[in-house]
Motif scaffolding. Structure first.
Motif, PDB file in Angstrom:
ATOM      1  N   CYS A   1      -5.439  -2.820   3.907  1.00 19.21           N
ATOM      2  CA  CYS A   1      -6.034  -3.916   3.150  1.00 19.21           C
ATOM      3  C   CYS A   1      -5.519  -5.231   3.721  1.00 19.21           C
ATOM      4  O   CYS A   1      -4.428  -5.281   4.305  1.00 19.21           O
TER       5      CYS A   1
ATOM      6  N   CYS B   1      -4.101  -1.038  -3.189  1.00 21.69           N
ATOM      7  CA  CYS B   1      -3.518  -2.219  -2.550  1.00 21.69           C
ATOM      8  C   CYS B   1      -3.081  -3.168  -3.655  1.00 21.69           C
ATOM      9  O   CYS B   1      -3.919  -3.626  -4.451  1.00 21.69           O
TER      10      CYS B   1
ATOM     11  N   TRP C   1     -10.953  -4.550   3.667  1.00 20.04           N
ATOM     12  CA  TRP C   1     -10.417  -3.243   4.033  1.00 20.04           C
ATOM     13  C   TRP C   1     -10.830  -2.922   5.456  1.00 20.04           C
ATOM     14  O   TRP C   1     -11.976  -3.165   5.853  1.00 20.04           O
TER      15      TRP C   1
ATOM     16  N   GLN D   1       0.861  -1.171   0.000  1.00 18.60           N
ATOM     17  CA  GLN D   1       0.000   0.000   0.000  1.00 18.60           C
ATOM     18  C   GLN D   1       0.898   1.221   0.000  1.00 18.60           C
ATOM     19  O   GLN D   1       2.031   1.160   0.479  1.00 18.60           O
TER      20      GLN D   1
END
Lengths: 114, 114
Positions: free
Chosen positions: B90, B23, B35, B6
């Motif tokens: 994520c 992500c 998430w 990320q």
């Protein structure tokens, strides 16, 4: 509401001490997890348990052990704490068979090892 | 090796705009992607799940897409508000030795400026 309670928000221990981190969930979840969170590294899985008395190693189990004698309680044990175990420790639980696989987290235990 | 990436840099956007977080993953075959939102000093809180056979999911002002060819998920917050400021994580769920293991990315910090 699901509640995951971690016994201590802040702990300071000395190198070589044995450390117990306790986690209790009140929703009869089968699965429980211990993660540690460090800046730049994110959450890393230490151990998880899929049911009472069951445990599986995660990605970074070295230096840690766990105990799950009762369904609601999952303990993380540092047999001999070292300074590189200074971190935020997060416990989570999950009910199997749900649509979302949602993890419910506790508030975290910030451990400092001197 | 397996990686979940990320944006490590914080994302700053103006209130009212759409925030888009990314992500990316390598060497995973996830069954689903989740998430989570994390506020400072708190545990992560689940927001959304999207499965490998789904392209898009929506929940109120949130939208998640999942492209298994690109190995990428995008997380959108429309009409962003200062209260949306937090770190967003994520997490990939994948079968591992008969169990379902959840692995997290490092998170992206979102700051919504009034």
């Amino acid at each position: 509401d699901v509640k995951v309670t971690q016994s201590s928000r802040y702990l300071v221990k000395r190198t070589g001490e044995k450390v117990f981190l306790e986690c209790v969930q009140d929703m009869d979840h089968e699965n429980m997890f211990w993660y540690r969170q460090d800046p730049g590294l994110g959450l890393r899985l230490i151990y998880f348990s899929y049911d009472v008395k069951m445990k599986e190693k995660g990605d970074i189990p070295e230096g840690y052990s766990v105990s799950r004698e009762k369904k609601e309680r999952f303990s993380l044990i540092l047999e001999s704490a070292s300074t590189n175990q200074t971190s935020m420790y997060l416990c989570a639980s999950r009910l199997t068979g749900t649509d979302t696989g949602e993890l419910f987290f506790g508030e975290g235990s910030r451990l400092t090892v001197l | 090796s397996q990686k979940i990436e990320q944006n490590s840099e914080a994302l700053n956007i103006q209130e009212g705009k759409t925030a888009t977080l990314t992500c990316n993953y390598t060497n995973y075959s996830p069954a689903y992607l989740q998430w989570y939102r994390q506020d400072p000093g708190r545990g992560p809180v689940f927001l959304l799940l999207i499965r490998e056979n789904e392209k898009e999911k929506r929940k109120e002002r949130l939208k998640v897409t999942f492209d298994t060819t690109l190995k990428q998920s995008l997380f959108h917050i429309t009409a962003s508000q200062p209260a949306d400021s937090a770190t967003y994580l994520c997490a990939l769920g994948a079968n591992s030795g008969g169990y379902q293991k959840v692995t997290f990315g490092t998170g992206t910090k979102l700051q919504v400026i009034p």
